[in-house]
Scaffold this motif. Structure first.
Motif, short mmCIF file in Angstrom:
data_model
loop_
_atom_site.label_atom_id
_atom_site.label_comp_id
_atom_site.label_asym_id
_atom_site.label_seq_id
_atom_site.Cartn_x
_atom_site.Cartn_y
_atom_site.Cartn_z
N ALA A 152 0.79 32.49 -19.83
CA ALA A 152 1.69 31.34 -19.79
C ALA A 152 3.12 31.80 -19.49
O ALA A 152 3.55 32.87 -19.91
CB ALA A 152 1.66 30.58 -21.11
N ILE A 153 3.81 30.96 -18.73
CA ILE A 153 5.22 31.18 -18.41
C ILE A 153 5.97 29.88 -18.67
O ILE A 153 5.52 28.81 -18.24
CB ILE A 153 5.41 31.57 -16.92
CG1 ILE A 153 4.72 32.90 -16.60
CG2 ILE A 153 6.90 31.64 -16.57
CD1 ILE A 153 4.70 33.21 -15.11
N THR A 154 7.08 29.95 -19.36
CA THR A 154 7.97 28.81 -19.51
C THR A 154 9.22 29.07 -18.69
O THR A 154 9.86 30.12 -18.85
CB THR A 154 8.33 28.57 -20.99
OG1 THR A 154 7.15 28.23 -21.72
CG2 THR A 154 9.34 27.43 -21.11
N VAL A 155 9.53 28.13 -17.80
CA VAL A 155 10.68 28.26 -16.90
C VAL A 155 11.84 27.48 -17.50
O VAL A 155 11.86 26.25 -17.47
CB VAL A 155 10.33 27.74 -15.50
CG1 VAL A 155 11.51 27.96 -14.55
CG2 VAL A 155 9.09 28.42 -14.96
N GLU A 156 12.81 28.19 -18.03
CA GLU A 156 13.95 27.53 -18.65
C GLU A 156 14.86 26.92 -17.57
O GLU A 156 14.97 27.43 -16.46
CB GLU A 156 14.74 28.52 -19.50
CG GLU A 156 13.93 29.14 -20.64
CD GLU A 156 13.38 28.12 -21.62
OE1 GLU A 156 13.92 26.99 -21.68
OE2 GLU A 156 12.41 28.45 -22.33
N GLY A 157 15.48 25.80 -17.93
CA GLY A 157 16.40 25.15 -17.01
C GLY A 157 15.74 24.32 -15.94
O GLY A 157 16.39 23.84 -15.01
N GLN A 158 14.42 24.12 -16.07
CA GLN A 158 13.70 23.26 -15.12
C GLN A 158 12.78 22.32 -15.90
O GLN A 158 12.33 22.63 -17.00
CB GLN A 158 12.90 24.09 -14.11
CG GLN A 158 13.77 24.95 -13.22
CD GLN A 158 13.06 25.40 -11.95
OE1 GLN A 158 12.39 24.61 -11.29
NE2 GLN A 158 13.23 26.67 -11.60
#
Length: 301
Positions: free
Chosen positions: A264-270
């Protein structure tokens, strides 16, 4: 033959006779699994252009990439029967396209609705899925997020210039995407809009909005946990926008608990949905596909 833009246009006939379109990047590449890109509800193959270029031109393992325009989007025919704008029919269209192209199995990248179609493909033809990237979508769809999509589609203006169109998108989505730069917003508008005599309009059949009419977003939507759990043997990368209204952090955590082969990857600011060409996402996606194909995927099983 690929154009100067790095892809070739391919048209095929759907089971019901509609003429549908895909983009093919790296048509001659045979060094790894092909990659199939499936866009969101009102989006099209253009969404994946930069990512597809990256994957198809990778120095060590250049891949063939096929990006689909569903019926009613991009360069595909519009359907006179809007009841056909559903994930079941669209999954069938994808399978028909892959059959014509002679692709029996591939890695799939699905943004939003594209991820839902992947769940359907897992039920219809599980062997076609070699690896999966889900971009801001999971087995639980937050009703708030879908209601938000319907609201901004209903209120979509018709800007008279490209700059106005960029400004309109920033006003609607800027709060969820503070990480995006000017070039990102311009690239987004170029991908999702087309210029007409009346101005810059969304590049999809306006009747698509009608498919959301009558939905009661005050109630929880049906979940897809059984379909998701049926994908347990397929290496999976889930990407979530840190500000997403459609895929919650709780659902992402539950997905990891139920899928032994998931990263899993969480893309901050999007928000919904992250731009897959931004930051180091292309490198992360390529590395995930390489691990999955080389069977060195870090399984939690």
């Amino acid at each position: 033959m690929a154009s100067d833009d790095g892809f070739s246009d391919f048209f095929y006939t759907a089971p019901d006779g509609l003429r549908l379109h895909t983009r093919i990047y790296g048509e001659a590449n045979t060094s790894g699994w092909p990659v199939v890109c499936l866009p969101g509800l009102t989006r099209n193959a253009c969404d994946f252009h930069e990512l597809a270029l990256y994957l198809s031109q990778d120095a060590e393992r250049p891949r063939k990439v096929i990006a689909f325009d569903y019926r009613g989007r991009g360069r595909s025919d519009y359907d006179p029967d809007i009841s056909h704008y559903n994930v079941g029919v669209e999954a069938g269209d994808v399978l028909a396209g892959l059959s014509v192209l002679g692709i029996e199995a591939a890695a799939f990248i699905g943004t939003s609705r594209g991820g839902l179609i992947i769940h359907v493909l897992g039920a219809l033809r599980p062997a076609v899925l070699k690896a999966i990237v889900l971009n801001d979508i999971g087995p639980v769809i937050e009703a708030e997020g879908l209601a938000y999509i319907k609201i901004y589609l209903d209120r979509s203006p018709t800007p008279k210039s490209f700059d106005e169109a960029v400004g309109a998108q920033r006003r609607v989505h800027g709060g969820d995407f503070p990480a995006l730069a000017d070039a990102d917003w311009a690239r987004m508008v170029a991908a999702i809009c087309r210029e007409t005599e009346d101005g810059w309009v969304p590049d999809f059949d306006a009747a698509l909005v009608d498919t959301l009419a009558g939905a009661d977003f005050s109630k929880p939507l049906p979940d897809l946990w059984p379909q998701f759990e049926a994908l347990a043997a397929v290496p999976l990368l889930a990407i979530r926008g840190g500000n997403s209204k459609l895929l919650s952090a709780v659902t992402l955590e539950d997905m990891q608990k139920r899928h032994a082969n998931m990263e899993a990857i969480t893309v901050e600011g999007q928000g919904h949905a992250p731009f897959l060409e931004t930051g180091n996402l292309p490198e992360q996606i390529a590395a995930f596909l390489d691990r999955a194909e080389s069977k060195s995927f870090n399984s939690k099983a």
